[in-house]
Every structure is written in C-alpha cells, then in structure tokens.
Scaffold this active site. Structure first.
Site, PDB file in Angstrom:
ATOM      1  N   HIS A 127       0.834  -1.204   0.000  1.00 19.46           N
ATOM      2  CA  HIS A 127       0.000   0.000   0.000  1.00 19.46           C
ATOM      3  C   HIS A 127       0.873   1.261   0.000  1.00 19.46           C
ATOM      4  O   HIS A 127       0.565   2.238  -0.680  1.00 19.46           O
ATOM      5  CB  HIS A 127      -0.939  -0.036   1.208  1.00 19.46           C
ATOM      6  CG  HIS A 127      -1.791   1.174   1.316  1.00 19.46           C
ATOM      7  ND1 HIS A 127      -2.688   1.525   0.327  1.00 19.46           N
ATOM      8  CD2 HIS A 127      -1.873   2.134   2.259  1.00 19.46           C
ATOM      9  CE1 HIS A 127      -3.288   2.652   0.676  1.00 19.46           C
ATOM     10  NE2 HIS A 127      -2.806   3.046   1.838  1.00 19.46           N
ATOM     11  N   ASP A 167      -7.805   8.459  -6.338  1.00 22.09           N
ATOM     12  CA  ASP A 167      -7.575   9.451  -5.280  1.00 22.09           C
ATOM     13  C   ASP A 167      -6.159  10.008  -5.410  1.00 22.09           C
ATOM     14  O   ASP A 167      -5.332   9.466  -6.152  1.00 22.09           O
ATOM     15  CB  ASP A 167      -7.847   8.882  -3.873  1.00 22.09           C
ATOM     16  CG  ASP A 167      -7.052   7.618  -3.587  1.00 22.09           C
ATOM     17  OD1 ASP A 167      -5.945   7.475  -4.144  1.00 22.09           O
ATOM     18  OD2 ASP A 167      -7.542   6.777  -2.815  1.00 22.09           O
ATOM     19  N   LYS A 190     -10.738  12.777  -4.321  1.00 24.27           N
ATOM     20  CA  LYS A 190     -11.760  12.205  -3.435  1.00 24.27           C
ATOM     21  C   LYS A 190     -11.573  12.765  -2.030  1.00 24.27           C
ATOM     22  O   LYS A 190     -10.453  12.882  -1.540  1.00 24.27           O
ATOM     23  CB  LYS A 190     -11.571  10.678  -3.414  1.00 24.27           C
ATOM     24  CG  LYS A 190     -12.421   9.935  -2.436  1.00 24.27           C
ATOM     25  CD  LYS A 190     -12.010   8.465  -2.349  1.00 24.27           C
ATOM     26  CE  LYS A 190     -10.757   8.272  -1.509  1.00 24.27           C
ATOM     27  NZ  LYS A 190     -10.479   6.849  -1.181  1.00 24.27           N
ATOM     28  N   SER A 221     -14.273  -2.129   0.270  1.00 28.06           N
ATOM     29  CA  SER A 221     -15.729  -1.973   0.201  1.00 28.06           C
ATOM     30  C   SER A 221     -16.175  -1.676  -1.235  1.00 28.06           C
ATOM     31  O   SER A 221     -17.352  -1.765  -1.555  1.00 28.06           O
ATOM     32  CB  SER A 221     -16.176  -0.816   1.107  1.00 28.06           C
ATOM     33  OG  SER A 221     -15.710   0.409   0.580  1.00 28.06           O
ATOM     34  N   THR A 224     -14.507   3.402  -3.197  1.00 28.21           N
ATOM     35  CA  THR A 224     -13.597   4.308  -3.910  1.00 28.21           C
ATOM     36  C   THR A 224     -13.727   4.130  -5.422  1.00 28.21           C
ATOM     37  O   THR A 224     -13.942   5.097  -6.162  1.00 28.21           O
ATOM     38  CB  THR A 224     -12.133   4.033  -3.477  1.00 28.21           C
ATOM     39  OG1 THR A 224     -12.053   4.205  -2.068  1.00 28.21           O
ATOM     40  CG2 THR A 224     -11.155   4.947  -4.172  1.00 28.21           C
TER      41      THR A 224
HETATM   42  C1  R5P Z   1      -6.719   3.833  -0.130  1.00 28.13           C
HETATM   43  O1  R5P Z   1      -5.797   4.574   0.178  1.00 28.13           O
HETATM   44  C2  R5P Z   1      -6.503   2.607  -0.966  1.00 28.13           C
HETATM   45  O2  R5P Z   1      -5.535   2.810  -1.946  1.00 28.13           O
HETATM   46  C3  R5P Z   1      -7.815   2.167  -1.598  1.00 28.13           C
HETATM   47  O3  R5P Z   1      -8.256   3.209  -2.445  1.00 28.13           O
HETATM   48  C4  R5P Z   1      -8.856   1.879  -0.554  1.00 28.13           C
HETATM   49  O4  R5P Z   1      -8.338   0.990   0.416  1.00 28.13           O
HETATM   50  C5  R5P Z   1     -10.084   1.272  -1.207  1.00 28.13           C
HETATM   51  O5  R5P Z   1     -11.021   1.029  -0.221  1.00 28.13           O
HETATM   52  P1  R5P Z   1     -12.564   0.905  -0.561  1.00 28.13           P
HETATM   53  O6  R5P Z   1     -12.706  -0.098  -1.671  1.00 28.13           O
HETATM   54  O7  R5P Z   1     -13.162   0.412   0.752  1.00 28.13           O
HETATM   55  O8  R5P Z   1     -13.078   2.247  -0.929  1.00 28.13           O
END
Ligand code: R5P
Length: 310
Positions: A127, A167, A190, A221, A224
């Site tokens: 990450h 994002d 975002k 989830s 994003t």
């Molecule tokens: C955030 O910094 C990560 O790179 C992903 O964008 C995030 O973990 C995605 O999470 P979700 O699918 O719950 O929006």
C-alpha cells in the site's frame, strides 16, 4: 529451494509450485478445536531455502497467525533461510498515526513477521512503499504493473484510453501504468468524510469521450472505485475499467461492483477469489503466479529481482 503453502491461497501456491517445477512441501497446518493454529512440517527442511506462501487476507488475523506459527516451525526445523511470501500484506493501510492514541499496525506486523523467523519478505504492490523500511530484513516489493500493462495493451490499446487515479494518494501508482502504456493521466480528487465511506469531489483532467482505466492497489468496500467510476461517467467518459491489484472485496463489495457503472473490474489472484467473485460477470482475475514464482527463483539463485519490473 522448497515451497510451503499456508491455507490462505492454496491455488496460487499450487500455480507457483508448478512454475518452479517443485512439489509443495508436505506440511499440516490446521486448527485445534479452540482454533489455535497447529503446524507440523512433515519432511526434512534442514539447510533448505524455504519459501512460505501466505497472503494475510480475510480472515486477516487467522491468516497472519498462521503465517507467524509456520515461520516459527520452519526456523525451529533449521531451515537455512526462510522467505515470507506475502502477496497481499494485510494491515498495510495502518501505516501511520491518523490521530492521537492510534496504532501503527503495519509496523507491528513487520515486527511480528521478523520475530517469528522470516529472513526476508517477498510481497506485491505494498500500500505504501515505505513499509519496506518497517523491516530490518530485506523486502522485495514486486509490482503488478507489467502484468496489468500486458492485459491493457492486449485488450484496450486502440481505445483512446486515459489512466485515472481514484484518489490523490494513488497518483504515483497510476502514473507508472500511464507511462508504461504511453497514456494520459487524470485524477479523481476524493474526500473521505467518514471512515469506510468515500465521496468523489472533483476530476483533474479531461476524460470526455475517453475509455478510463482506473488504477488502485486495494479494492475493499469498493466505494472508492465505484464512486470514481460514476464520477468519470458523469464527466463524459465512454466507459470505465478498474485495474486493482488486491481484491479484498469485503462485505457487499461484489454486489456493489456488479451494480456499478464499471464495465469491468480486473483484480489479481494475490488474494484467493471467493465464490461470489468467481461468479461475478464483470470481475476478471489476472494471475501474478508467474511473477511471484520468477522472483522466488531469482531470490534462490541470488540473481536480480529488480529486472522483473522492466
Ligand atoms: C486507499 O488509500 C486505498 O488505496 C484504496 O483506495 C482503498 O483501500 C479502497 O477502499 P474501498 O474499496 O473500501 O473504498
């Protein structure tokens, strides 16, 4: 070299072992009735170069504990060197203190893996790249970009594509893919008002009449990616395809992807696909088995791993 498979992604371990032309090491990794982890390596590994494959995906705590206990078993069995192969490194999103009196769980997990007996770590699309520095042992952080690049070139190269980061935090990752396929880059700005809920605010760049390739490291989830897809379509994109390395897809995420405006979501097999993921019409899985297996082979032969990124 010898390969041990934990329980969290057996299909991936089998593909890797097949590429390496090796059988999986005979080991029992099971639970006592109270769910404590029990491991028994059932063949001699003394002096061997061991690779333990265990992404710490859902159920994250169980899979992490299994990784730690198996590392301990391998160390006590006198393996020469043990590499923890963790294609999806769970807890990576907790890599700093977002507020007072909160943990840095990624650092804690790095300490645990090291204390349990790993001599090195092989992972994929961390990450945050800085998590490598949480370890005082060598960490090879592979990138799935070459695998994604090939797929994008095969399927969409003549489609007036533009790569989009969902994002601001993902810009470096998206830009790397854009550079590889020689495409433009746009950014979804975002703002997350509340943990677990994402909100799209603004699009930086012109996506009108373009096919958008949305790139991210994790889809959990699916908020994003799905929100970004809607915003891109509202801004005039002809279609949106998501390329995300780690398909965490927890809770109702698969249903959210199915009912979203995404034409397709492409994930890798760093996390074993669940039945709903396998059945989903608009989710496709790319394998990173060859990439990981080749990196393992090179680690074992002590040749360059970085040349895999080219
Ligand atoms: C955030 O910094 C990560 O790179 C992903 O964008 C995030 O973990 C995605 O999470 P979700 O699918 O719950 O929006």
């Amino acid at each position: 070299m010898k390969i041990v498979a934990g329980n969290s992604n057996q299909p991936l371990a089998e593909l890797i072992a097949a590429y390496c032309n090796l059988p999986l090491t005979n080991a029992i990794i099971r639970r006592f009735s109270d769910q404590e982890v029990f491991v028994e390596i059932r063949e001699n590994v003394r002096g061997e170069d061991m690779f333990l494959i265990q992404p710490t995906s859902f159920p994250a705590n169980d899979n992490l504990m299994e990784l730690l206990v198996t590392l301990d078993a391998l160390r006590r069995a006198s393996a020469k060197r043990v590499t923890a192969v963790v294609p999806y490194f769970g807890y990576a999103r907790q890599d700093r203190k977002p507020g007072p009196r909160t943990p840095i769980s990624a650092k804690l997990v790095a300490n645990l893996i090291t204390s349990a007996g790993a001599d090195r770590v092989l992972t994929l699309d961390l990450h945050a790249g800085q998590i490598q520095g949480f370890f005082d042992i060598p960490v090879d952080n592979l990138i799935s970009a070459p695998v994604m690049e090939n797929d994008i070139r095969e399927r969409f190269s003549n489609d007036n594509i533009i790569v989009v980061s969902p994002d601001v935090g993902g810009v470096v990752r998206a830009r790397a893919i854009a550079k590889r396929i020689d495409a433009d880059l746009a950014i979804v700005d975002k703002r997350r008002e509340q943990a677990g809920v994402s909100e799209v605010m603004n699009i930086i760049g012109d996506v009108r009449d373009r096919r958008c390739i949305l790139v991210d490291d994790i889809i959990d989830s699916a908020g994003t990616v799905c929100n970004a897809a809607s915003a891109l379509q509202e801004a005039g994109a002809t279609s949106v395809v998501g390329y995300v390395t780690h398909g965490v897809l927890s809770g109702g995420a698969v249903a959210r992807v199915a009912s979203s405006s995404l034409e397709q979501l492409v994930i890798t097999d760093s996390i074993q696909a669940t039945q709903p993921v396998r059945l989903a019409q608009n989710i496709r899985v790319l394998s990173i088995a060859t990439l990981i297996a080749e990196a393992m082979r090179r680690i074992s032969e002590e040749s360059s791993v970085s040349s895999l990124f080219n």
